[in-house]
Design a protein around this motif. Structure first.
Motif, PDB file in Angstrom:
ATOM      1  N   GLU A 155      29.450  35.970  48.572  1.00  0.00           N
ATOM      2  CA  GLU A 155      29.581  36.752  47.346  1.00  0.00           C
ATOM      3  C   GLU A 155      31.055  36.910  47.022  1.00  0.00           C
ATOM      4  O   GLU A 155      31.861  37.218  47.890  1.00  0.00           O
ATOM      5  CB  GLU A 155      28.936  38.123  47.526  1.00  0.00           C
ATOM      6  N   SER A 156      31.397  36.708  45.793  1.00  0.00           N
ATOM      7  CA  SER A 156      32.784  36.826  45.368  1.00  0.00           C
ATOM      8  C   SER A 156      33.169  38.293  45.252  1.00  0.00           C
ATOM      9  O   SER A 156      32.382  39.125  44.819  1.00  0.00           O
ATOM     10  CB  SER A 156      32.981  36.143  44.012  1.00  0.00           C
ATOM     11  N   ILE A 157      34.415  38.616  45.646  1.00  0.00           N
ATOM     12  CA  ILE A 157      34.899  39.988  45.493  1.00  0.00           C
ATOM     13  C   ILE A 157      35.487  40.202  44.102  1.00  0.00           C
ATOM     14  O   ILE A 157      35.765  41.317  43.706  1.00  0.00           O
ATOM     15  CB  ILE A 157      35.954  40.339  46.555  1.00  0.00           C
ATOM     16  N   ILE A 158      35.664  39.114  43.373  1.00  0.00           N
ATOM     17  CA  ILE A 158      36.224  39.202  42.030  1.00  0.00           C
ATOM     18  C   ILE A 158      35.074  39.232  41.031  1.00  0.00           C
ATOM     19  O   ILE A 158      34.210  38.370  41.038  1.00  0.00           O
ATOM     20  CB  ILE A 158      37.167  38.019  41.752  1.00  0.00           C
ATOM     21  N   LYS A 159      35.077  40.240  40.201  1.00  0.00           N
ATOM     22  CA  LYS A 159      33.998  40.424  39.230  1.00  0.00           C
ATOM     23  C   LYS A 159      34.433  39.884  37.870  1.00  0.00           C
ATOM     24  O   LYS A 159      35.187  40.516  37.142  1.00  0.00           O
ATOM     25  CB  LYS A 159      33.637  41.911  39.110  1.00  0.00           C
ATOM     26  N   LEU A 160      33.938  38.711  37.525  1.00  0.00           N
ATOM     27  CA  LEU A 160      34.290  38.082  36.254  1.00  0.00           C
ATOM     28  C   LEU A 160      33.268  38.355  35.157  1.00  0.00           C
ATOM     29  O   LEU A 160      33.530  38.094  33.989  1.00  0.00           O
ATOM     30  CB  LEU A 160      34.453  36.574  36.428  1.00  0.00           C
ATOM     31  N   ALA A 161      32.111  38.890  35.505  1.00  0.00           N
ATOM     32  CA  ALA A 161      31.053  39.111  34.523  1.00  0.00           C
ATOM     33  C   ALA A 161      31.513  39.936  33.314  1.00  0.00           C
ATOM     34  O   ALA A 161      31.147  39.604  32.183  1.00  0.00           O
ATOM     35  CB  ALA A 161      29.835  39.748  35.179  1.00  0.00           C
ATOM     36  N   PRO A 162      32.319  40.993  33.492  1.00  0.00           N
ATOM     37  CA  PRO A 162      32.762  41.754  32.310  1.00  0.00           C
ATOM     38  C   PRO A 162      33.638  40.942  31.357  1.00  0.00           C
ATOM     39  O   PRO A 162      33.848  41.343  30.223  1.00  0.00           O
ATOM     40  CB  PRO A 162      33.561  42.920  32.896  1.00  0.00           C
ATOM     41  N   HIS A 163      34.150  39.805  31.816  1.00  0.00           N
ATOM     42  CA  HIS A 163      35.039  38.981  31.002  1.00  0.00           C
ATOM     43  C   HIS A 163      34.323  37.806  30.329  1.00  0.00           C
ATOM     44  O   HIS A 163      34.965  37.003  29.663  1.00  0.00           O
ATOM     45  CB  HIS A 163      36.204  38.480  31.843  1.00  0.00           C
ATOM     46  N   GLN A 172      30.298  31.426  42.323  1.00  0.00           N
ATOM     47  CA  GLN A 172      30.863  32.163  43.457  1.00  0.00           C
ATOM     48  C   GLN A 172      32.108  31.492  44.022  1.00  0.00           C
ATOM     49  O   GLN A 172      32.879  32.119  44.746  1.00  0.00           O
ATOM     50  CB  GLN A 172      29.822  32.375  44.561  1.00  0.00           C
ATOM     51  N   ILE A 188      42.356  47.807  39.370  1.00  0.00           N
ATOM     52  CA  ILE A 188      41.056  47.789  40.029  1.00  0.00           C
ATOM     53  C   ILE A 188      41.217  48.298  41.451  1.00  0.00           C
ATOM     54  O   ILE A 188      42.315  48.331  41.998  1.00  0.00           O
ATOM     55  CB  ILE A 188      40.446  46.372  40.048  1.00  0.00           C
ATOM     56  N   PRO A 231      39.430  45.860  47.227  1.00  0.00           N
ATOM     57  CA  PRO A 231      38.171  45.708  47.963  1.00  0.00           C
ATOM     58  C   PRO A 231      38.355  45.647  49.472  1.00  0.00           C
ATOM     59  O   PRO A 231      37.395  45.726  50.223  1.00  0.00           O
ATOM     60  CB  PRO A 231      37.604  44.388  47.428  1.00  0.00           C
TER      61      PRO A 231
END
Length: 106
Positions: free
Chosen positions: A14-22, A46, A98, A101
């Motif tokens: 699982e990626s620690i970087i959340k790109l979904a909001p972008h 991922q 941010i 993590p």
């Protein structure tokens, strides 16, 4: 959790970087070697592989590879970027702080 052939269990990647909001927003991607591309984030995985649409590359000065020529750009269209070649990704809207993590919560 997934189980391997030898019986060991491991967590799914699982990626620690959340790109979904972008998604569907304009981002700027800096690559190894100094290239800089701006485009609309259409998809990612991922491994940080990205698909950008309506992309442009900011061209560098031929005399100084660390300097970008003001205003000189090249239209690229759709770009599929391999995650291992990406140094960092910026939101065109600006930066935001941010949570780290890796810091352990008490």
């Amino acid at each position: 959790m997934n189980q391997t052939k030898d019986g060991h269990q491991h967590l799914p990647k699982e990626s620690i970087i959340k790109l979904a909001p972008h998604m569907e927003k304009v981002v700027i991607v800096h690559f190894q070697g100094g290239r800089k591309v701006q485009g609309t984030l259409k998809s990612f995985d991922q491994n940080m592989n990205l698909i950008l649409d309506d992309s442009i590359e900011f061209l560098r000065d031929s005399d100084d590879s660390y300097t970008y020529n003001n205003g000189l750009q090249r239209q690229l269209g759709i770009v599929i970027a391999r995650g291992t070649l990406i140094n960092y990704i910026l939101s065109k809207d600006g930066l935001e702080t941010i949570e780290n993590p890796f810091v352990q919560q008490e």
